[in-house]
Design a protein around this motif. Structure first.
Motif, PDB file in Angstrom:
ATOM      1  N   MET A   1       0.859  -1.214   0.000  1.00  0.00           N
ATOM      2  CA  MET A   1       0.000   0.000   0.000  1.00  0.00           C
ATOM      3  C   MET A   1       0.879   1.242   0.000  1.00  0.00           C
ATOM      4  N   ALA A   2       0.543   2.190  -0.843  1.00  0.00           N
ATOM      5  CA  ALA A   2       1.339   3.419  -0.915  1.00  0.00           C
ATOM      6  C   ALA A   2       1.306   4.125   0.432  1.00  0.00           C
ATOM      7  N   ARG A   3       2.447   4.641   0.863  1.00  0.00           N
ATOM      8  CA  ARG A   3       2.514   5.316   2.161  1.00  0.00           C
ATOM      9  C   ARG A   3       1.832   6.655   2.043  1.00  0.00           C
ATOM     10  N   ARG A   4       1.063   7.000   3.068  1.00  0.00           N
ATOM     11  CA  ARG A   4       0.386   8.297   3.042  1.00  0.00           C
ATOM     12  C   ARG A   4       1.363   9.435   3.301  1.00  0.00           C
ATOM     13  N   ARG A   5       0.927  10.615   2.958  1.00  0.00           N
ATOM     14  CA  ARG A   5       1.788  11.792   3.142  1.00  0.00           C
ATOM     15  C   ARG A   5       1.941  12.086   4.632  1.00  0.00           C
ATOM     16  N   GLN A   6       3.183  12.241   5.059  1.00  0.00           N
ATOM     17  CA  GLN A   6       3.432  12.557   6.466  1.00  0.00           C
ATOM     18  C   GLN A   6       3.212  14.043   6.694  1.00  0.00           C
ATOM     19  N   LEU A   7       2.447  14.365   7.740  1.00  0.00           N
ATOM     20  CA  LEU A   7       2.152  15.773   8.034  1.00  0.00           C
ATOM     21  C   LEU A   7       3.058  16.312   9.137  1.00  0.00           C
ATOM     22  N   TYR A   8       3.417  15.449  10.083  1.00  0.00           N
ATOM     23  CA  TYR A   8       4.150  15.933  11.266  1.00  0.00           C
ATOM     24  C   TYR A   8       4.736  14.745  11.995  1.00  0.00           C
ATOM     25  N   GLU A   9       5.934  14.907  12.500  1.00  0.00           N
ATOM     26  CA  GLU A   9       6.465  13.875  13.396  1.00  0.00           C
ATOM     27  C   GLU A   9       6.748  14.501  14.741  1.00  0.00           C
ATOM     28  N   GLY A  10       6.061  14.025  15.778  1.00  0.00           N
ATOM     29  CA  GLY A  10       6.263  14.534  17.130  1.00  0.00           C
ATOM     30  C   GLY A  10       7.121  13.580  17.927  1.00  0.00           C
ATOM     31  N   LYS A  11       7.081  13.741  19.240  1.00  0.00           N
ATOM     32  CA  LYS A  11       7.935  12.944  20.101  1.00  0.00           C
ATOM     33  C   LYS A  11       7.399  11.512  20.248  1.00  0.00           C
ATOM     34  N   ALA A  12       6.090  11.364  20.212  1.00  0.00           N
ATOM     35  CA  ALA A  12       5.505  10.036  20.455  1.00  0.00           C
ATOM     36  C   ALA A  12       4.696   9.496  19.281  1.00  0.00           C
ATOM     37  N   LYS A  13       4.328  10.381  18.356  1.00  0.00           N
ATOM     38  CA  LYS A  13       3.452   9.954  17.274  1.00  0.00           C
ATOM     39  C   LYS A  13       3.867  10.606  15.951  1.00  0.00           C
ATOM     40  N   ILE A  14       3.413   9.983  14.850  1.00  0.00           N
ATOM     41  CA  ILE A  14       3.560  10.597  13.531  1.00  0.00           C
ATOM     42  C   ILE A  14       2.146  10.807  13.002  1.00  0.00           C
ATOM     43  N   LEU A  15       1.903  11.948  12.389  1.00  0.00           N
ATOM     44  CA  LEU A  15       0.595  12.209  11.782  1.00  0.00           C
ATOM     45  C   LEU A  15       0.712  12.056  10.266  1.00  0.00           C
TER      46      LEU A  15
END
Ligand code: ADP
Ligand code: MG
Length: 255
Positions: A1-15
């Motif tokens: 499955m194509a990876r979705r566009r990353q919006l933000y990477e924080g300390k505990a999660k990626i959006l």
């Protein structure tokens, strides 16, 4: 499955961008930080546990009418949520003195507070998330008085409900941090509970032994961090009794 566009990477999660407009995917990492990034490490399986614990608590809160961003869990590490405009505040509710309030007022850790106390911190890593007053919040435009009233009301209801829920499984809810967001509906907006509720941002103590079952185990190098998070999940009834955590390793576990 194509990876979705990353919006933000924080300390505990990626959006990631969600499948429909107005949705995002929260990916729960195993990374742990403390002291505003001063200390960092990896707790294998933490992301899986927090994804499940936060799903469970958000669903219970929705059932009592608290509006939340949660839509559904996608797999072991990801959940689909409504995209909101995050209000840059950490809303902390405290029942028992621990952490910064114990230091600030020289109260012995473990002392029950006269009543639940709600505090606001400005969510800004560069400034070290300073404690702010309602006047700061309104003057600097982070939230309006109506938003503040809604956030405080939701925070108190969440506290009442979660205190009871955790008491039922032999856990004292010492304190916790919430984040809220604004959801727009045409020209109207309302406040919804966002981010996550997990042992990363709650202090949870065993009722009988006062054993810590939360991120303080990592902050204070106490060890058995994953085991503590697993114990919370097990008591919440979302891990099999015999679970040994071997299914919590990582991407290969994604359904
Ligand atoms: P941080 O290091 O900033 O705490 P996290 O690793 O916790 O970041 O990643 C989650 C980020 O996503 C946080 O900045 C949080 O404010 C934001 N967030 C949480 N829920 C939502 C949402 N529903 N819509 C948009 N942003 C969100
Ligand atoms: Mg965060």
């Amino acid at each position: 499955m194509a990876r979705r566009r990353q919006l933000y990477e924080g300390k505990a999660k990626i959006l990631f961008e969600g499948p429909e407009p107005g949705t995002i995917v929260q990916y729960f990492k195993d990374d742990a930080t403390a002291g505003n990034g001063a200390k960092s490490g990896v707790i294998t399986g933490k992301g899986v546990l927090n994804n499940r614990i936060s799903e469970h608590l958000m669903l219970r809160l929705q059932e009592i009418g608290i509006p939340t961003h949660f839509i559904r869990r996608i797999n072991m590490r990801e959940q689909l949520v409504k995209e909101v405009e995050i209000i840059p505040l950490e809303v902390v509710v405290r029942n028992i003195a621990a952490g910064s309030i114990a230091k600030r007022f020289n109260i012995e850790e473990g002392t029950r507070l006269p009543r639940a106390i709600v505090e606001f911190y400005y969510k800004n890593d560069a400034l070290g998330d300073p404690l702010v007053s309602e006047d700061h919040i309104i003057a600097f435009g982070w939230a309006c008085p109506h938003d503040l009233e809604e956030m405080t009301g939701h925070a108190m209801r969440v506290n009442d409900f979660l205190c009871g829920l955790f008491a039922g499984i032999g856990i004292q809810l010492v304190d916790f941090k919430l984040e809220f967001g604004r959801q727009w509906d045409g020209d109207d907006s309302h406040i919804v509970l966002a981010d996550e509720i997990s042992p990363d941002n709650c202090r949870l103590w065993d009722t009988h032994t006062s054993e810590k079952l939360d991120k303080d185990r990592f902050r204070r190098d106490m060890g058995s961090v994953k085991e503590a998070y697993q114990e919370v999940a097990r008591r919440l009834g979302i891990l099999p009794e015999e679970g040994n955590g071997s299914d919590l390793k990582g991407p290969e576990a994604v359904q």
